[in-house]
Scaffold this active site. Structure first.
Site, PDB file in Angstrom:
ATOM      1  N   VAL A 156     -76.109 -33.998   3.928  1.00  0.00           N
ATOM      2  CA  VAL A 156     -76.332 -32.667   3.369  1.00  0.00           C
ATOM      3  C   VAL A 156     -74.998 -32.171   2.827  1.00  0.00           C
ATOM      4  O   VAL A 156     -74.209 -31.550   3.538  1.00  0.00           O
ATOM      5  CB  VAL A 156     -76.885 -31.696   4.426  1.00  0.00           C
ATOM      6  CG1 VAL A 156     -77.258 -30.364   3.789  1.00  0.00           C
ATOM      7  CG2 VAL A 156     -78.071 -32.307   5.149  1.00  0.00           C
ATOM      8  N   LYS A 193     -71.349 -32.076   2.184  1.00  0.00           N
ATOM      9  CA  LYS A 193     -70.251 -32.670   2.938  1.00  0.00           C
ATOM     10  C   LYS A 193     -70.571 -32.799   4.422  1.00  0.00           C
ATOM     11  O   LYS A 193     -69.788 -33.363   5.175  1.00  0.00           O
ATOM     12  CB  LYS A 193     -68.988 -31.815   2.768  1.00  0.00           C
ATOM     13  CG  LYS A 193     -68.464 -31.781   1.343  1.00  0.00           C
ATOM     14  CD  LYS A 193     -67.189 -30.958   1.260  1.00  0.00           C
ATOM     15  CE  LYS A 193     -66.651 -30.934  -0.162  1.00  0.00           C
ATOM     16  NZ  LYS A 193     -65.409 -30.138  -0.269  1.00  0.00           N
ATOM     17  N   PHE A 194     -71.725 -32.265   4.837  1.00  0.00           N
ATOM     18  CA  PHE A 194     -72.113 -32.311   6.246  1.00  0.00           C
ATOM     19  C   PHE A 194     -72.963 -33.544   6.509  1.00  0.00           C
ATOM     20  O   PHE A 194     -73.896 -33.836   5.764  1.00  0.00           O
ATOM     21  CB  PHE A 194     -72.886 -31.042   6.610  1.00  0.00           C
ATOM     22  CG  PHE A 194     -73.551 -31.094   7.957  1.00  0.00           C
ATOM     23  CD1 PHE A 194     -72.802 -31.147   9.117  1.00  0.00           C
ATOM     24  CD2 PHE A 194     -74.935 -31.105   8.061  1.00  0.00           C
ATOM     25  CE1 PHE A 194     -73.419 -31.206  10.352  1.00  0.00           C
ATOM     26  CE2 PHE A 194     -75.557 -31.156   9.280  1.00  0.00           C
ATOM     27  CZ  PHE A 194     -74.795 -31.206  10.434  1.00  0.00           C
ATOM     28  N   HIS A 235     -80.969 -31.577  12.233  1.00  0.00           N
ATOM     29  CA  HIS A 235     -81.599 -32.082  11.000  1.00  0.00           C
ATOM     30  C   HIS A 235     -82.576 -33.214  11.339  1.00  0.00           C
ATOM     31  O   HIS A 235     -82.409 -34.358  10.894  1.00  0.00           O
ATOM     32  CB  HIS A 235     -80.532 -32.575  10.029  1.00  0.00           C
ATOM     33  CG  HIS A 235     -80.773 -32.159   8.617  1.00  0.00           C
ATOM     34  ND1 HIS A 235     -80.547 -30.880   8.163  1.00  0.00           N
ATOM     35  CD2 HIS A 235     -81.236 -32.844   7.544  1.00  0.00           C
ATOM     36  CE1 HIS A 235     -80.825 -30.797   6.891  1.00  0.00           C
ATOM     37  NE2 HIS A 235     -81.264 -31.967   6.484  1.00  0.00           N
ATOM     38  N   ASP A 258     -86.858 -34.100   5.172  1.00  0.00           N
ATOM     39  CA  ASP A 258     -86.979 -32.954   4.267  1.00  0.00           C
ATOM     40  C   ASP A 258     -87.711 -31.853   5.009  1.00  0.00           C
ATOM     41  O   ASP A 258     -88.450 -32.108   5.966  1.00  0.00           O
ATOM     42  CB  ASP A 258     -87.731 -33.347   2.991  1.00  0.00           C
ATOM     43  CG  ASP A 258     -87.668 -32.258   1.925  1.00  0.00           C
ATOM     44  OD1 ASP A 258     -86.768 -31.402   2.017  1.00  0.00           O
ATOM     45  OD2 ASP A 258     -88.514 -32.256   1.010  1.00  0.00           O
ATOM     46  N   GLY A 272     -84.890 -26.790   6.602  1.00  0.00           N
ATOM     47  CA  GLY A 272     -84.611 -25.371   6.458  1.00  0.00           C
ATOM     48  C   GLY A 272     -85.854 -24.514   6.596  1.00  0.00           C
ATOM     49  O   GLY A 272     -85.838 -23.476   7.270  1.00  0.00           O
ATOM     50  N   ALA A 305     -86.844 -24.470  10.204  1.00  0.00           N
ATOM     51  CA  ALA A 305     -85.917 -23.652  10.987  1.00  0.00           C
ATOM     52  C   ALA A 305     -86.196 -22.167  10.788  1.00  0.00           C
ATOM     53  O   ALA A 305     -86.122 -21.379  11.743  1.00  0.00           O
ATOM     54  CB  ALA A 305     -84.482 -23.984  10.589  1.00  0.00           C
ATOM     55  N   TYR A 307     -75.996 -19.913   3.102  1.00  0.00           N
ATOM     56  CA  TYR A 307     -75.327 -21.197   3.331  1.00  0.00           C
ATOM     57  C   TYR A 307     -73.865 -21.008   3.731  1.00  0.00           C
ATOM     58  O   TYR A 307     -73.313 -21.827   4.483  1.00  0.00           O
ATOM     59  CB  TYR A 307     -75.437 -22.071   2.084  1.00  0.00           C
ATOM     60  CG  TYR A 307     -76.808 -22.663   1.896  1.00  0.00           C
ATOM     61  CD1 TYR A 307     -77.300 -23.623   2.781  1.00  0.00           C
ATOM     62  CD2 TYR A 307     -77.626 -22.254   0.852  1.00  0.00           C
ATOM     63  CE1 TYR A 307     -78.567 -24.159   2.617  1.00  0.00           C
ATOM     64  CE2 TYR A 307     -78.899 -22.790   0.681  1.00  0.00           C
ATOM     65  CZ  TYR A 307     -79.358 -23.743   1.566  1.00  0.00           C
ATOM     66  OH  TYR A 307     -80.615 -24.276   1.412  1.00  0.00           O
ATOM     67  N   ASN A 362     -70.515 -23.896  11.310  1.00  0.00           N
ATOM     68  CA  ASN A 362     -70.011 -25.253  11.525  1.00  0.00           C
ATOM     69  C   ASN A 362     -68.551 -25.253  11.943  1.00  0.00           C
ATOM     70  O   ASN A 362     -68.098 -26.181  12.630  1.00  0.00           O
ATOM     71  CB  ASN A 362     -70.177 -26.087  10.251  1.00  0.00           C
ATOM     72  CG  ASN A 362     -71.615 -26.481  10.005  1.00  0.00           C
ATOM     73  OD1 ASN A 362     -72.415 -26.574  10.938  1.00  0.00           O
ATOM     74  ND2 ASN A 362     -71.967 -26.708   8.752  1.00  0.00           N
TER      75      ASN A 362
END
EC number: 2.7.7.108
Length: 507
Positions: free
Chosen positions: A356, A358-359, A403, A407, A410, A413, A440, A447
Protein backbone atom coordinates in the site's frame (compact mmCIF):
# COMPACT_ATOMS: atom_id res chain seq x y z
CA UNK A 1 97.87 -8.54 -72.36
CA UNK A 2 96.28 -6.14 -69.93
CA UNK A 3 95.06 -7.27 -66.53
CA UNK A 4 91.93 -5.56 -65.12
CA UNK A 5 92.29 -4.34 -61.64
CA UNK A 6 89.92 -5.77 -58.99
CA UNK A 7 87.56 -3.14 -57.68
CA UNK A 8 85.29 -2.78 -54.67
CA UNK A 9 82.25 -3.57 -56.78
CA UNK A 10 83.69 -6.97 -57.57
CA UNK A 11 84.14 -7.70 -53.90
CA UNK A 12 80.56 -6.62 -53.23
CA UNK A 13 79.23 -8.87 -56.03
CA UNK A 14 81.23 -11.78 -54.66
CA UNK A 15 79.86 -11.30 -51.18
CA UNK A 16 76.32 -10.90 -52.50
CA UNK A 17 76.63 -14.10 -54.48
CA UNK A 18 77.78 -16.02 -51.43
CA UNK A 19 75.03 -14.66 -49.16
CA UNK A 20 72.16 -14.84 -51.67
CA UNK A 21 69.32 -17.24 -50.66
CA UNK A 22 68.69 -19.97 -53.18
CA UNK A 23 65.50 -19.49 -55.17
CA UNK A 24 62.79 -22.12 -55.64
CA UNK A 25 64.02 -22.62 -59.21
CA UNK A 26 67.55 -23.40 -57.97
CA UNK A 27 66.18 -25.87 -55.43
CA UNK A 28 64.17 -27.66 -58.08
CA UNK A 29 67.18 -27.81 -60.34
CA UNK A 30 69.50 -29.24 -57.69
CA UNK A 31 67.08 -31.56 -55.76
CA UNK A 32 65.78 -34.80 -57.19
CA UNK A 33 62.13 -35.08 -58.15
CA UNK A 34 59.95 -35.95 -55.11
CA UNK A 35 56.69 -37.88 -55.30
CA UNK A 36 53.52 -35.73 -54.83
CA UNK A 37 51.71 -36.53 -51.53
CA UNK A 38 48.13 -37.70 -51.99
CA UNK A 39 45.24 -36.00 -49.92
CA UNK A 40 42.98 -37.63 -47.24
CA UNK A 41 39.89 -39.44 -48.33
CA UNK A 42 36.38 -38.08 -47.60
CA UNK A 43 35.65 -40.93 -45.19
CA UNK A 44 38.70 -40.10 -43.08
CA UNK A 45 37.72 -36.42 -42.86
CA UNK A 46 34.16 -37.26 -41.79
CA UNK A 47 35.33 -39.71 -39.11
CA UNK A 48 37.82 -37.22 -37.66
CA UNK A 49 35.15 -34.50 -37.57
CA UNK A 50 32.74 -36.76 -35.68
CA UNK A 51 35.40 -37.70 -33.14
CA UNK A 52 36.29 -34.03 -32.52
CA UNK A 53 32.60 -33.12 -32.13
CA UNK A 54 32.00 -35.87 -29.56
CA UNK A 55 35.07 -34.83 -27.58
CA UNK A 56 33.98 -31.17 -27.50
CA UNK A 57 30.43 -32.04 -26.38
CA UNK A 58 31.13 -34.69 -23.76
CA UNK A 59 34.68 -34.34 -22.50
CA UNK A 60 35.47 -30.62 -22.61
CA UNK A 61 32.57 -29.21 -20.47
CA UNK A 62 33.18 -31.47 -17.42
CA UNK A 63 36.86 -30.70 -17.65
CA UNK A 64 36.23 -26.93 -17.58
CA UNK A 65 33.69 -27.32 -14.73
CA UNK A 66 36.20 -29.26 -12.68
CA UNK A 67 38.84 -26.62 -13.36
CA UNK A 68 36.48 -23.81 -12.30
CA UNK A 69 35.63 -25.67 -9.09
CA UNK A 70 39.32 -26.00 -8.28
CA UNK A 71 39.81 -22.29 -8.85
CA UNK A 72 36.78 -21.41 -6.70
CA UNK A 73 37.88 -23.57 -3.77
CA UNK A 74 41.53 -22.63 -3.98
CA UNK A 75 43.08 -20.88 -0.94
CA UNK A 76 43.39 -17.13 -0.97
CA UNK A 77 46.65 -15.29 -0.58
CA UNK A 78 47.35 -11.66 0.10
CA UNK A 79 48.72 -9.48 -2.68
CA UNK A 80 49.78 -6.20 -1.10
CA UNK A 81 50.23 -4.34 -4.35
CA UNK A 82 46.92 -5.21 -5.98
CA UNK A 83 43.33 -4.07 -5.49
CA UNK A 84 40.15 -5.97 -6.25
CA UNK A 85 38.33 -4.86 -9.31
CA UNK A 86 34.93 -5.45 -7.65
CA UNK A 87 34.34 -4.44 -4.03
CA UNK A 88 30.88 -5.58 -2.99
CA UNK A 89 30.95 -4.91 0.76
CA UNK A 90 31.71 -1.76 2.75
CA UNK A 91 35.10 -0.21 2.02
CA UNK A 92 37.59 -0.75 4.81
CA UNK A 93 39.24 2.38 6.15
CA UNK A 94 41.83 0.56 8.29
CA UNK A 95 43.87 -1.81 6.12
CA UNK A 96 44.86 -1.11 2.52
CA UNK A 97 45.58 -4.78 1.84
CA UNK A 98 43.32 -6.60 -0.59
CA UNK A 99 42.64 -10.27 -1.15
CA UNK A 100 42.94 -12.05 -4.50
CA UNK A 101 42.59 -15.73 -5.46
CA UNK A 102 45.80 -17.76 -5.57
CA UNK A 103 44.85 -19.18 -8.99
CA UNK A 104 43.53 -16.66 -11.49
CA UNK A 105 40.44 -17.68 -13.40
CA UNK A 106 41.26 -18.21 -17.08
CA UNK A 107 39.62 -15.84 -19.50
CA UNK A 108 39.24 -15.92 -23.24
CA UNK A 109 38.62 -12.18 -23.63
CA UNK A 110 40.95 -9.28 -23.15
CA UNK A 111 39.98 -7.30 -20.06
CA UNK A 112 39.38 -3.72 -21.25
CA UNK A 113 39.37 -2.28 -17.69
CA UNK A 114 42.59 -0.69 -16.59
CA UNK A 115 43.20 -1.97 -13.06
CA UNK A 116 44.76 0.80 -11.04
CA UNK A 117 45.03 0.92 -7.28
CA UNK A 118 42.58 3.38 -5.72
CA UNK A 119 44.46 5.93 -3.63
CA UNK A 120 41.45 7.11 -1.61
CA UNK A 121 40.82 3.89 0.26
CA UNK A 122 41.72 5.36 3.67
CA UNK A 123 39.18 8.19 3.44
CA UNK A 124 36.26 6.20 2.04
CA UNK A 125 32.97 5.83 3.92
CA UNK A 126 30.06 3.43 3.28
CA UNK A 127 27.25 4.75 1.09
CA UNK A 128 23.99 4.18 3.01
CA UNK A 129 21.52 4.97 0.24
CA UNK A 130 20.70 3.65 -3.19
CA UNK A 131 19.46 6.98 -4.56
CA UNK A 132 21.26 8.43 -7.56
CA UNK A 133 24.06 10.82 -6.69
CA UNK A 134 22.35 13.71 -8.46
CA UNK A 135 19.16 13.18 -6.45
CA UNK A 136 21.10 12.96 -3.18
CA UNK A 137 22.87 16.21 -3.94
CA UNK A 138 19.55 17.83 -4.82
CA UNK A 139 17.93 16.67 -1.55
CA UNK A 140 20.96 17.84 0.41
CA UNK A 141 20.69 21.25 -1.20
CA UNK A 142 16.97 21.43 -0.36
CA UNK A 143 17.59 20.52 3.29
CA UNK A 144 20.39 23.07 3.53
CA UNK A 145 18.16 25.78 2.09
CA UNK A 146 15.30 24.77 4.42
CA UNK A 147 17.55 24.99 7.49
CA UNK A 148 18.75 28.44 6.46
CA UNK A 149 15.11 29.48 6.00
CA UNK A 150 14.24 28.10 9.45
CA UNK A 151 17.02 30.18 11.01
CA UNK A 152 15.68 33.28 9.27
CA UNK A 153 12.16 32.44 10.50
CA UNK A 154 13.51 31.99 14.03
CA UNK A 155 15.03 35.49 13.93
CA UNK A 156 11.73 36.92 12.68
CA UNK A 157 9.85 35.07 15.42
CA UNK A 158 12.12 36.48 18.13
CA UNK A 159 11.70 39.96 16.65
CA UNK A 160 7.91 39.60 16.83
CA UNK A 161 7.26 39.46 13.08
CA UNK A 162 5.14 36.30 13.11
CA UNK A 163 3.59 36.80 9.67
CA UNK A 164 7.00 36.85 8.02
CA UNK A 165 8.08 33.86 10.11
CA UNK A 166 5.04 31.85 8.98
CA UNK A 167 5.68 32.69 5.32
CA UNK A 168 9.32 31.62 5.55
CA UNK A 169 8.47 28.41 7.42
CA UNK A 170 5.86 27.41 4.85
CA UNK A 171 8.64 27.57 2.27
CA UNK A 172 10.95 25.56 4.54
CA UNK A 173 8.28 22.91 5.19
CA UNK A 174 7.75 22.52 1.46
CA UNK A 175 11.48 21.82 1.02
CA UNK A 176 12.05 19.47 3.98
CA UNK A 177 8.77 18.44 5.66
CA UNK A 178 10.38 15.67 7.73
CA UNK A 179 13.42 17.50 9.06
CA UNK A 180 13.29 17.65 12.90
CA UNK A 181 14.80 21.14 13.07
CA UNK A 182 12.20 22.47 10.63
CA UNK A 183 9.36 20.76 12.52
CA UNK A 184 10.50 22.16 15.87
CA UNK A 185 10.65 25.72 14.54
CA UNK A 186 7.23 25.31 12.91
CA UNK A 187 5.83 23.99 16.20
CA UNK A 188 7.10 27.01 18.11
CA UNK A 189 5.47 29.37 15.61
CA UNK A 190 2.19 27.42 15.89
CA UNK A 191 2.43 27.62 19.65
CA UNK A 192 2.80 31.41 19.52
CA UNK A 193 -0.38 31.50 17.42
CA UNK A 194 -2.09 29.49 20.21
CA UNK A 195 -2.44 26.48 17.88
CA UNK A 196 -1.41 23.98 20.53
CA UNK A 197 -2.70 20.84 18.80
CA UNK A 198 -0.82 21.63 15.59
CA UNK A 199 2.30 22.54 17.56
CA UNK A 200 2.16 19.28 19.49
CA UNK A 201 1.84 17.35 16.23
CA UNK A 202 5.01 19.02 14.94
CA UNK A 203 6.91 18.01 18.08
CA UNK A 204 5.61 14.44 17.91
CA UNK A 205 6.63 14.14 14.28
CA UNK A 206 10.07 15.56 15.05
CA UNK A 207 10.51 12.94 17.78
CA UNK A 208 9.41 10.22 15.38
CA UNK A 209 12.34 11.06 13.10
CA UNK A 210 14.76 11.95 15.93
CA UNK A 211 13.67 10.30 19.22
CA UNK A 212 16.57 11.74 21.20
CA UNK A 213 16.07 15.38 20.25
CA UNK A 214 16.26 17.19 23.59
CA UNK A 215 14.59 20.39 22.36
CA UNK A 216 11.60 18.47 20.98
CA UNK A 217 11.30 16.48 24.23
CA UNK A 218 11.17 19.65 26.33
CA UNK A 219 8.63 21.34 24.07
CA UNK A 220 6.46 18.20 23.90
CA UNK A 221 6.43 17.92 27.70
CA UNK A 222 5.03 21.46 27.80
CA UNK A 223 2.27 20.99 25.21
CA UNK A 224 1.20 17.40 25.97
CA UNK A 225 -0.95 18.09 29.09
CA UNK A 226 -2.60 21.08 27.41
CA UNK A 227 -3.45 19.06 24.30
CA UNK A 228 -4.78 16.17 26.41
CA UNK A 229 -7.17 18.58 28.12
CA UNK A 230 -8.31 19.88 24.72
CA UNK A 231 -8.96 16.32 23.53
CA UNK A 232 -11.01 15.47 26.63
CA UNK A 233 -13.10 18.58 26.14
CA UNK A 234 -13.68 17.72 22.48
CA UNK A 235 -14.81 14.16 23.32
CA UNK A 236 -17.13 15.49 26.03
CA UNK A 237 -18.75 17.83 23.50
CA UNK A 238 -19.40 14.93 21.13
CA UNK A 239 -20.90 12.83 23.93
CA UNK A 240 -23.19 15.68 24.95
CA UNK A 241 -24.43 15.88 21.37
CA UNK A 242 -24.90 12.11 21.36
CA UNK A 243 -27.12 12.40 24.43
CA UNK A 244 -29.13 15.12 22.72
CA UNK A 245 -29.47 12.93 19.64
CA UNK A 246 -30.72 10.04 21.79
CA UNK A 247 -33.62 12.18 23.03
CA UNK A 248 -34.78 13.22 19.57
CA UNK A 249 -38.34 12.33 18.77
CA UNK A 250 -38.57 9.43 16.30
CA UNK A 251 -40.48 11.34 13.69
CA UNK A 252 -40.86 11.14 9.95
CA UNK A 253 -38.29 13.90 9.56
CA UNK A 254 -35.75 11.80 11.46
CA UNK A 255 -36.50 8.78 9.29
CA UNK A 256 -36.06 10.89 6.17
CA UNK A 257 -32.71 12.15 7.47
CA UNK A 258 -31.63 8.56 8.15
CA UNK A 259 -32.43 7.64 4.56
CA UNK A 260 -30.40 10.57 3.25
CA UNK A 261 -27.52 9.60 5.53
CA UNK A 262 -27.69 6.06 4.17
CA UNK A 263 -27.11 7.23 0.59
CA UNK A 264 -24.46 9.71 1.72
CA UNK A 265 -22.54 7.01 3.55
CA UNK A 266 -22.51 4.64 0.57
CA UNK A 267 -21.43 7.43 -1.76
CA UNK A 268 -18.59 8.76 0.41
CA UNK A 269 -17.14 5.42 1.53
CA UNK A 270 -16.78 4.11 -2.04
CA UNK A 271 -15.64 7.50 -3.37
CA UNK A 272 -12.71 7.55 -0.92
CA UNK A 273 -11.45 4.40 -2.66
CA UNK A 274 -11.64 6.06 -6.09
CA UNK A 275 -15.20 5.32 -7.24
CA UNK A 276 -16.29 8.04 -9.69
CA UNK A 277 -20.08 7.71 -9.33
CA UNK A 278 -21.79 10.87 -8.12
CA UNK A 279 -24.22 11.03 -5.21
CA UNK A 280 -27.22 11.18 -7.55
CA UNK A 281 -25.95 8.24 -9.61
CA UNK A 282 -25.31 6.22 -6.44
CA UNK A 283 -28.82 6.90 -5.24
CA UNK A 284 -30.30 5.96 -8.63
CA UNK A 285 -28.48 2.60 -8.56
CA UNK A 286 -29.72 1.79 -5.06
CA UNK A 287 -33.32 2.95 -5.53
CA UNK A 288 -34.09 1.73 -9.04
CA UNK A 289 -31.19 -0.47 -10.11
CA UNK A 290 -30.43 1.93 -12.96
CA UNK A 291 -27.31 1.34 -15.04
CA UNK A 292 -25.25 4.52 -15.40
CA UNK A 293 -23.82 4.97 -18.93
CA UNK A 294 -20.07 5.50 -19.11
CA UNK A 295 -19.38 3.92 -15.71
CA UNK A 296 -17.68 0.57 -15.21
CA UNK A 297 -19.45 -2.54 -13.98
CA UNK A 298 -17.05 -2.71 -11.04
CA UNK A 299 -18.12 0.75 -9.83
CA UNK A 300 -21.77 -0.35 -9.96
CA UNK A 301 -20.91 -3.54 -8.05
CA UNK A 302 -18.99 -1.61 -5.39
CA UNK A 303 -22.11 0.44 -4.63
CA UNK A 304 -24.32 -2.66 -4.56
CA UNK A 305 -21.84 -4.48 -2.33
CA UNK A 306 -21.67 -1.63 0.17
CA UNK A 307 -25.47 -1.52 0.25
CA UNK A 308 -25.54 -5.24 1.11
CA UNK A 309 -22.89 -4.79 3.82
CA UNK A 310 -24.81 -1.92 5.42
CA UNK A 311 -28.03 -3.94 5.47
CA UNK A 312 -26.15 -6.82 7.11
CA UNK A 313 -24.76 -4.42 9.73
CA UNK A 314 -28.15 -2.82 10.43
CA UNK A 315 -30.25 -5.99 10.44
CA UNK A 316 -27.87 -8.58 11.93
CA UNK A 317 -24.84 -7.22 13.76
CA UNK A 318 -26.64 -4.41 15.59
CA UNK A 319 -29.39 -6.77 16.77
CA UNK A 320 -27.03 -9.28 18.40
CA UNK A 321 -27.54 -9.69 22.13
CA UNK A 322 -23.85 -9.64 23.01
CA UNK A 323 -21.54 -6.91 21.78
CA UNK A 324 -18.49 -9.04 21.16
CA UNK A 325 -17.02 -8.85 17.67
CA UNK A 326 -15.65 -12.00 16.07
CA UNK A 327 -13.47 -12.73 13.07
CA UNK A 328 -16.53 -14.20 11.35
CA UNK A 329 -18.35 -10.86 11.71
CA UNK A 330 -15.49 -9.08 9.93
CA UNK A 331 -15.34 -11.75 7.22
CA UNK A 332 -19.11 -11.56 6.67
CA UNK A 333 -18.96 -7.79 6.25
CA UNK A 334 -16.13 -8.14 3.75
CA UNK A 335 -17.99 -10.93 1.91
CA UNK A 336 -20.78 -8.47 1.19
CA UNK A 337 -18.48 -5.55 0.40
CA UNK A 338 -16.75 -7.50 -2.40
CA UNK A 339 -19.55 -9.97 -3.11
CA UNK A 340 -20.35 -8.43 -6.49
CA UNK A 341 -17.09 -6.69 -7.40
CA UNK A 342 -14.74 -9.63 -6.67
CA UNK A 343 -16.64 -12.74 -5.51
CA UNK A 344 -13.52 -14.92 -5.62
CA UNK A 345 -11.72 -12.91 -2.91
CA UNK A 346 -14.84 -11.87 -0.99
CA UNK A 347 -14.74 -12.93 2.66
CA UNK A 348 -11.33 -14.62 2.32
CA UNK A 349 -8.11 -13.74 4.10
CA UNK A 350 -5.36 -12.94 1.64
CA UNK A 351 -2.68 -15.48 0.83
CA UNK A 352 -0.32 -13.13 -1.01
CA UNK A 353 1.78 -10.13 -0.04
CA UNK A 354 0.24 -6.74 -0.77
CA UNK A 355 1.77 -3.26 -0.84
CA UNK A 356 0.00 0.00 0.00
CA UNK A 357 2.17 2.83 -1.28
CA UNK A 358 5.28 2.92 0.89
CA UNK A 359 3.56 0.85 3.58
CA UNK A 360 4.05 -2.93 3.56
CA UNK A 361 1.49 -4.89 5.65
CA UNK A 362 2.32 -8.12 7.46
CA UNK A 363 3.19 -11.26 5.53
CA UNK A 364 0.21 -13.47 4.61
CA UNK A 365 1.24 -16.28 6.99
CA UNK A 366 0.83 -13.91 9.98
CA UNK A 367 -2.45 -12.27 8.94
CA UNK A 368 -4.79 -14.65 10.78
CA UNK A 369 -2.72 -14.43 13.96
CA UNK A 370 -2.68 -10.62 13.84
CA UNK A 371 -6.42 -10.52 13.14
CA UNK A 372 -7.09 -12.78 16.12
CA UNK A 373 -5.00 -10.51 18.35
CA UNK A 374 -6.98 -7.50 17.16
CA UNK A 375 -10.31 -9.21 17.92
CA UNK A 376 -9.05 -10.22 21.38
CA UNK A 377 -8.11 -6.61 22.01
CA UNK A 378 -11.55 -5.44 20.85
CA UNK A 379 -13.36 -7.76 23.26
CA UNK A 380 -11.06 -7.18 26.23
CA UNK A 381 -12.65 -5.60 29.32
CA UNK A 382 -10.16 -2.74 29.42
CA UNK A 383 -10.88 -1.96 25.77
CA UNK A 384 -14.64 -2.07 26.33
CA UNK A 385 -14.18 0.53 29.07
CA UNK A 386 -12.51 2.97 26.64
CA UNK A 387 -14.26 5.92 25.12
CA UNK A 388 -16.24 4.49 22.16
CA UNK A 389 -14.83 7.10 19.77
CA UNK A 390 -11.27 6.16 20.69
CA UNK A 391 -12.09 2.46 20.57
CA UNK A 392 -13.70 2.75 17.13
CA UNK A 393 -10.85 4.82 15.69
CA UNK A 394 -8.16 2.46 17.00
CA UNK A 395 -10.09 -0.58 15.73
CA UNK A 396 -10.25 1.00 12.28
CA UNK A 397 -6.52 1.67 12.35
CA UNK A 398 -5.64 -1.82 13.54
CA UNK A 399 -7.67 -3.47 10.79
CA UNK A 400 -6.05 -1.29 8.13
CA UNK A 401 -2.65 -2.04 9.65
CA UNK A 402 -3.17 -5.81 9.41
CA UNK A 403 -4.69 -5.41 5.92
CA UNK A 404 -6.21 -8.91 5.96
CA UNK A 405 -7.79 -8.75 2.48
CA UNK A 406 -6.49 -8.16 -1.01
CA UNK A 407 -9.09 -5.41 -1.54
CA UNK A 408 -11.85 -3.71 0.44
CA UNK A 409 -9.85 -3.23 3.66
CA UNK A 410 -10.73 0.47 4.00
CA UNK A 411 -14.45 -0.05 3.40
CA UNK A 412 -14.54 -2.94 5.88
CA UNK A 413 -12.61 -0.88 8.45
CA UNK A 414 -15.11 1.98 8.14
CA UNK A 415 -17.96 -0.48 8.61
CA UNK A 416 -16.25 -1.81 11.76
CA UNK A 417 -15.83 1.77 13.00
CA UNK A 418 -19.54 2.46 12.52
CA UNK A 419 -20.53 -0.84 14.12
CA UNK A 420 -18.74 0.17 17.32
CA UNK A 421 -20.08 3.73 17.22
CA UNK A 422 -23.69 2.72 16.52
CA UNK A 423 -23.65 0.16 19.33
CA UNK A 424 -22.72 3.06 21.63
CA UNK A 425 -25.68 5.18 20.51
CA UNK A 426 -24.01 7.30 17.83
CA UNK A 427 -25.49 7.77 14.37
CA UNK A 428 -23.46 6.52 11.39
CA UNK A 429 -20.25 8.49 10.95
CA UNK A 430 -19.63 9.76 7.42
CA UNK A 431 -16.00 10.39 6.49
CA UNK A 432 -16.37 12.74 3.50
CA UNK A 433 -14.43 12.15 0.32
CA UNK A 434 -13.48 15.83 0.38
CA UNK A 435 -11.32 15.07 3.45
CA UNK A 436 -9.58 12.12 1.79
CA UNK A 437 -6.14 13.76 2.12
CA UNK A 438 -6.68 14.41 5.84
CA UNK A 439 -7.95 10.84 6.29
CA UNK A 440 -4.80 9.27 4.86
CA UNK A 441 -2.50 11.85 6.48
CA UNK A 442 -3.86 11.03 9.95
CA UNK A 443 -3.38 7.32 9.27
CA UNK A 444 0.21 8.07 8.23
CA UNK A 445 0.81 9.93 11.50
CA UNK A 446 -0.64 6.90 13.31
CA UNK A 447 2.01 4.79 11.60
CA UNK A 448 4.60 7.10 13.17
CA UNK A 449 3.18 6.28 16.61
CA UNK A 450 0.58 8.97 17.34
CA UNK A 451 -3.06 7.84 17.05
CA UNK A 452 -4.56 11.03 18.44
CA UNK A 453 -4.87 12.87 15.08
CA UNK A 454 -6.98 10.03 13.69
CA UNK A 455 -9.12 9.96 16.86
CA UNK A 456 -9.67 13.71 16.45
CA UNK A 457 -10.56 13.18 12.79
CA UNK A 458 -13.21 10.58 13.69
CA UNK A 459 -14.56 12.69 16.56
CA UNK A 460 -14.83 15.78 14.33
CA UNK A 461 -16.88 13.99 11.70
CA UNK A 462 -18.96 12.19 14.31
CA UNK A 463 -19.88 15.59 15.70
CA UNK A 464 -20.73 16.79 12.18
CA UNK A 465 -22.99 13.76 11.62
CA UNK A 466 -24.90 14.39 14.86
CA UNK A 467 -25.21 18.09 14.09
CA UNK A 468 -26.67 17.16 10.71
CA UNK A 469 -29.43 15.16 12.41
CA UNK A 470 -30.14 17.80 15.03
CA UNK A 471 -30.12 20.60 12.48
CA UNK A 472 -32.48 18.71 10.21
CA UNK A 473 -34.87 18.14 13.09
CA UNK A 474 -34.82 21.80 14.11
CA UNK A 475 -35.13 23.31 10.65
CA UNK A 476 -37.28 20.74 8.83
CA UNK A 477 -40.58 22.01 10.14
CA UNK A 478 -42.14 23.63 13.16
CA UNK A 479 -44.89 21.05 13.02
CA UNK A 480 -42.70 18.51 14.84
CA UNK A 481 -42.87 20.60 17.99
CA UNK A 482 -46.68 20.69 17.77
CA UNK A 483 -46.87 16.92 17.31
CA UNK A 484 -47.57 17.09 13.56
CA UNK A 485 -45.33 15.21 11.14
CA UNK A 486 -44.70 15.92 7.46
CA UNK A 487 -45.77 13.16 5.14
CA UNK A 488 -43.28 11.11 3.12
CA UNK A 489 -43.63 10.80 -0.61
CA UNK A 490 -44.88 7.52 -2.05
CA UNK A 491 -41.38 6.58 -3.22
CA UNK A 492 -39.81 7.38 0.18
CA UNK A 493 -42.46 5.37 2.02
CA UNK A 494 -41.91 2.40 -0.30
CA UNK A 495 -38.15 2.40 0.26
CA UNK A 496 -38.51 2.79 4.04
CA UNK A 497 -40.97 -0.10 4.25
CA UNK A 498 -38.65 -2.26 2.13
CA UNK A 499 -35.70 -1.60 4.45
CA UNK A 500 -37.76 -2.30 7.57
CA UNK A 501 -39.11 -5.55 6.07
CA UNK A 502 -35.61 -6.76 5.20
CA UNK A 503 -34.36 -5.91 8.69
CA UNK A 504 -37.19 -7.86 10.32
CA UNK A 505 -36.50 -10.82 8.03
CA UNK A 506 -32.76 -10.68 8.75
CA UNK A 507 -33.23 -10.55 12.50
Amino acid sequence: MSVRRRTHSDDFSFRLERTRRPSKLDVLRESPTLPVQQGYSLTTVVLVSLVVTLVCQNVAPPAFSYLNQLIKNSPKRKIPGQSNRLNIGFISTNSPEKFAPAVQKPTFLVDPIYDEKWKGVHTAVPVMTTEPEEKRDNNHAKVKEAILAAKAASRSRRDGNLERAVTIMEHAMALAPNNPQILIEMGQIREMHNELVEADQCYVKALAYDPGNSEALVLRARTNPLVSAIDRKMLKTVHDLRNEFAHLQHSTALRRMMRETYFLYVYHTVAIEGNTLSLGQTRAILESGMVIPGKSIREHNEVIGMDAALRFLNCSLLSKEHHEISIDDILEMHRRVLGNADPVEAGKIRTTQVYVGKFTPVAPEYVLEQLADMVDWLNDESTMAMDPIERAAIAHYKLVLVHPFTDGNGRTARLLLNLIMMRSGFPPVILPVETRAEYYASLHVANLGDLRPFVRYVAKHSEASIQRYIGAMKTSSGNVINGEEPNLTAEESKVSEKIETECRAGS
